[in-house]
Write a protein that holds these residues in place. Structure first.
Motif, PDB file in Angstrom:
ATOM      1  N   UNK A 191       1.014  -1.560  -0.209  1.00  0.00           N
ATOM      2  CA  UNK A 191       0.361   0.122   0.206  1.00  0.00           C
ATOM      3  C   UNK A 191       1.329   1.613  -0.426  1.00  0.00           C
ATOM      4  N   UNK A 197      -5.230   0.667  -1.266  1.00  0.00           N
ATOM      5  CA  UNK A 197      -5.112   0.320  -0.423  1.00  0.00           C
ATOM      6  C   UNK A 197      -5.112  -0.917  -0.392  1.00  0.00           C
ATOM      7  N   UNK A 198      -4.871  -1.961   1.234  1.00  0.00           N
ATOM      8  CA  UNK A 198      -5.112  -3.205   0.598  1.00  0.00           C
ATOM      9  C   UNK A 198      -6.129  -3.241   1.034  1.00  0.00           C
ATOM     10  N   UNK A 199      -6.582  -4.446  -0.049  1.00  0.00           N
ATOM     11  CA  UNK A 199      -6.110  -5.673  -1.227  1.00  0.00           C
ATOM     12  C   UNK A 199      -5.646  -5.282  -2.496  1.00  0.00           C
ATOM     13  N   UNK A 202      -2.715  -5.209  -3.709  1.00  0.00           N
ATOM     14  CA  UNK A 202      -1.856  -6.778  -4.030  1.00  0.00           C
ATOM     15  C   UNK A 202      -2.729  -8.024  -5.178  1.00  0.00           C
ATOM     16  N   UNK A 203      -3.617  -7.053  -5.403  1.00  0.00           N
ATOM     17  CA  UNK A 203      -4.620  -7.414  -6.150  1.00  0.00           C
ATOM     18  C   UNK A 203      -4.896  -7.410  -7.739  1.00  0.00           C
ATOM     19  N   UNK A 204      -5.110  -8.859  -8.236  1.00  0.00           N
ATOM     20  CA  UNK A 204      -5.332  -8.131  -9.466  1.00  0.00           C
ATOM     21  C   UNK A 204      -6.184  -7.060 -10.364  1.00  0.00           C
ATOM     22  N   UNK A 206      -9.415  -6.393 -11.737  1.00  0.00           N
ATOM     23  CA  UNK A 206     -10.287  -6.386 -11.387  1.00  0.00           C
ATOM     24  C   UNK A 206     -11.241  -6.743  -9.950  1.00  0.00           C
ATOM     25  N   UNK A 207     -10.146  -6.831  -8.496  1.00  0.00           N
ATOM     26  CA  UNK A 207     -11.204  -6.592  -8.069  1.00  0.00           C
ATOM     27  C   UNK A 207     -11.740  -5.075  -7.640  1.00  0.00           C
ATOM     28  N   UNK A 209     -13.216  -1.821  -5.093  1.00  0.00           N
ATOM     29  CA  UNK A 209     -12.662  -1.118  -3.965  1.00  0.00           C
ATOM     30  C   UNK A 209     -14.146  -0.859  -2.751  1.00  0.00           C
ATOM     31  N   UNK A 210     -13.503  -0.565  -2.014  1.00  0.00           N
ATOM     32  CA  UNK A 210     -14.134  -0.428  -0.498  1.00  0.00           C
ATOM     33  C   UNK A 210     -14.152   0.776  -0.286  1.00  0.00           C
ATOM     34  N   UNK A 211     -14.301   2.122  -1.634  1.00  0.00           N
ATOM     35  CA  UNK A 211     -14.293   3.162  -1.293  1.00  0.00           C
ATOM     36  C   UNK A 211     -13.567   3.852  -0.415  1.00  0.00           C
ATOM     37  N   UNK A 212     -11.841   3.575   0.080  1.00  0.00           N
ATOM     38  CA  UNK A 212     -11.537   3.983   1.194  1.00  0.00           C
ATOM     39  C   UNK A 212     -10.919   5.734   0.832  1.00  0.00           C
TER      40      UNK A 212
ATOM     41  N   UNK B 114      -7.139   3.974   6.182  1.00  0.00           N
ATOM     42  CA  UNK B 114      -6.915   4.356   4.555  1.00  0.00           C
ATOM     43  C   UNK B 114      -5.881   3.426   3.165  1.00  0.00           C
ATOM     44  N   UNK B 115      -5.456   2.802   4.502  1.00  0.00           N
ATOM     45  CA  UNK B 115      -4.495   1.870   4.016  1.00  0.00           C
ATOM     46  C   UNK B 115      -4.898   0.500   4.153  1.00  0.00           C
ATOM     47  N   UNK B 116      -5.761   0.420   4.470  1.00  0.00           N
ATOM     48  CA  UNK B 116      -6.618  -0.789   3.904  1.00  0.00           C
ATOM     49  C   UNK B 116      -7.015  -2.175   5.242  1.00  0.00           C
ATOM     50  N   UNK B 181      -5.711 -14.858   0.132  1.00  0.00           N
ATOM     51  CA  UNK B 181      -5.359 -13.632  -0.899  1.00  0.00           C
ATOM     52  C   UNK B 181      -4.055 -13.887   0.253  1.00  0.00           C
ATOM     53  N   UNK B 366     -16.054  -6.111  -0.201  1.00  0.00           N
ATOM     54  CA  UNK B 366     -15.567  -5.949  -2.046  1.00  0.00           C
ATOM     55  C   UNK B 366     -15.351  -7.592  -2.732  1.00  0.00           C
ATOM     56  N   UNK B 370     -17.821 -10.539  -3.862  1.00  0.00           N
ATOM     57  CA  UNK B 370     -17.606 -10.831  -5.292  1.00  0.00           C
ATOM     58  C   UNK B 370     -18.140 -13.274  -4.740  1.00  0.00           C
TER      59      UNK B 370
END
Lengths: 419, 419
Positions: A191, A197-199, A202-204, A206-207, A209-212, B114-116, B181, B366, B370
């Motif tokens: 991050x 932000x995590x995750x 570190x994601x592909x 297509x994931x 986001x969680x509106x941070x 903020x950083x998750x 993950x 998120x 999914x």
């Protein structure tokens, strides 16, 4: 290859503190994958003291040393152009090549070698042990030499590199690079380097986001501590600072050692390598006041990563106390049979990640070599205030040098076995 | 909001095993960031037993439960459209919204949020403790509700989701997703997913390579073990298998539990979710014979990653024994004050990496959502052979259900507080 059949070598005898300079046979090719290397320089390393002091509990004499550079003077049949079925690595090494060796043997062919975890090769052997005589000699036999040795023949600008600095590639510089690289490539550090932000960090892609909230400056700045400023610790600081500056990351690095002379040396080195960049701050600290210092620098959060380069319980404990929630402890110290000083609930409550273990030197060579070329200003010198290498000695002086090194009376010494 | 002023709630009393169904005041807004949620479903979770049995050593009574979904029935002043200076999160929640809550409070504003790393929010509080009454009630007050609650209003296809499955989002499904993950995004796993040797696998592209051999099939196949097949362990298996199949990775997953009924349930679930893909193998195993099984599957190397979902010393020890050199142990089990059962030299010699700690549920929503949409076949059912949820009960039955749950006589139960 020379027609002389005997050589001089530094040999340890059990049970402890018994170093002798002996005349022994020059090693011969014993297996088609072997190379014989004529030693140019061999290093004395802190971990040689385990053997010297008898704490490694070996009962056989052995030729010391796991750090060496030299020239290939003989090769087994695997290296012959007509040899078939051997991996590419066994066709790139030639008689006359100048080479660097990692401190362990790696075949270059097994699963662990292929994926880059070379120090855990299924045929891994540590140089400077009874089964695998070391490099504090005039000649050494290198098993699985195609996978083990790294030829310097085709390195661009290789001629700019001091031999004493090439010796640092055997162990301590790649180990520092490994520690720094692990800490910056951990998923929990991403991050701060990706500004995601995590995750997501570190994601592909297509994931969702969680509106941070957007990141603030403190979310993109890394506070990192290095515990231990022996030669590997200094290399770790140099590697870490280089990666942070090259990647334009904001940082605060704290380099910790209880020894004032080591702190002063690291501060002097930083005065050379620090430059005028605007990205970060570096300071040295004593173990006594570092917790307060880190708390003040980080609003009490702690360090994003702590790089432990000592290898004992108190260093591991300090690392835990300095690390922040979701931080990483990266340990390249060589640990013995003490239990790690952490309670399960402590690791759970801080979401701590830990990376332990030996550097896969053979895999880290390209990255370490790049740094070596950049930092000849400090890594290329011998005997100066900011040099990692204190002196280059003759094998004749080995008994005295082991004694001095054991007692902390000298720093890193290299042997020139033909001096 | 209802004009009734009292509600029914499940309240624990010290020192232990004392659960009472009580009539208590409906909570009110106490702070501008608060929301009041009318509970639709509240879960009973294995970690509630720490409190129930008295091992959490609390001395105050408290309303139980850290898993709940419901409807927002009151909001503090921060959520008013005229409120300024509040983060975006505090403008997205409205009265009438259906919400899921993570099991801990997170403000949505601090560095960690903020950083998750939401579960380590500087204002983190666990629901179902004396200071933060839980969800096994008709109403609950949610502090920092803008950062904590996740609105389901705008979820595409949200109507396809069974309420009982939405409850799984509070804790156990994101925790399984987090474990899976973490294990797949660790830098030491990347060679197997990127088909690039370490350190190239985790590097900025400019780093040179070290001329390794091409990868063979065994270098791109992941062997992974999940220890513990309680509800979180089952979620971990479901998440891991989904990620492996979605990313077309070759795998061998071994799901371990000493309890035969749990193994049989997981095997049944795999018969539904396994499908006809050609990428991997899955099997359940008893703790007794798993070491031999893993050795046979991996030429004696061990697992690339071991996901520990139990939270005790023997699970951590088994994880070490199963992991291969340069492998990862990923622990989401809740640990107590036992010392972790590893010697320094063991971790050094295997280059082990360890990730500990609590799932940042709010950040994982998120990804978990999914998966929930994909896997309604097993996650959406109640009471069946392959269901994670055994039944939905009335609060009236809570005393008996806690007793049964404590004695292993029932599985995961949800309370409908208006039933």
């Amino acid at each position: 290859m020379t027609s002389v059949t005997s050589q001089r070598a530094v040999r340890w005898h059990p049970p402890s503190y018994d170093i002798r300079i002996e005349t022994l046979p020059i090693p011969k090719i014993e297996h088609p994958d072997d190379a014989i290397v004529k030693i140019q320089l061999a290093g004395l390393c802190g971990s040689d003291l385990h053997m010297y002091r008898g704490t490694a509990r070996l009962t056989e004499p052995c030729i010391m040393g796991h750090e060496f550079i030299g020239e290939v003077v003989a090769l087994g049949a695997s290296f012959h152009p007509s040899s078939t079925g051997r991996p590419h690595l066994y066709s790139t090494l030639h008689i006359g090549d100048k080479i660097v060796s990692p401190f362990t043997v790696s075949c270059g062919e097994c699963h662990f070698c292929r994926v880059g975890f070379t120090c855990r090769c299924v045929e891994s052997r540590l140089f400077g042990t009874p089964l695998t005589p070391g490099g504090q000699a005039q000649y050494v036999r290198v098993p699985r030499a195609g996978g083990t040795l790294y030829s310097l023949q085709d390195i661009p600008d290789g001629s700019l590199l001091a031999d004493s600095s090439l010796l640092l590639l055997c162990d301590i510089l790649p180990t520092g690079v490994f520690a720094a690289f692990q800490s910056l490539s951990h998923a929990k550090t991403l991050p701060f380097t990706t500004r995601q932000p995590y995750p997501l960090s570190a994601s592909p892609p297509q994931i969702g986001n969680a509106s941070f909230l957007p990141f603030l400056e403190e979310d993109t700045s890394l506070t990192m501590a290095v515990i231990g400023l022996g030669p590997v610790g200094v290399c770790t600081c140099i590697a870490l600072l280089d990666m942070l500056v090259t990647r334009k990351l904001k940082f605060n690095v704290i380099a910790i050692d209880p020894n004032e002379a080591r702190r002063a040396k690291m501060a002097s080195i930083y005065s050379i390598i620090g430059g005028n960049h605007q990205f970060g701050e570096f300071q040295v600290a004593d173990t006594n006041n570092v917790k307060e210092l880190v708390a003040n620098l980080t609003k009490g959060f702690g360090c994003n990563a702590v790089l432990e380069v000592v290898g004992n319980t108190s260093a591991l404990r300090l690392a835990y106390e300095l690390v922040r929630p979701f931080g990483c402890i990266n340990s390249v110290g060589v640990h013995s049979d003490h239990t790690v000083p952490y309670k399960g609930v402590e690791l759970y409550d801080k979401n701590v990640s830990l990376d332990f273990g030996r550097c896969p030197v053979r895999a880290m060579f390209p990255m370490a070599l790049e740094l070596l070329l950049k930092r000849q200003d400090v890594l290329g010198s011998v005997g100066g205030e900011t040099s990692l290498v204190e002196k280059i000695a003759s094998l004749d002086d080995a008994v005295q040098i082991y004694d001095d090194f054991d007692k902390g009376k000298c720093g890193k010494v290299l042997f020139d076995p033909f001096k």
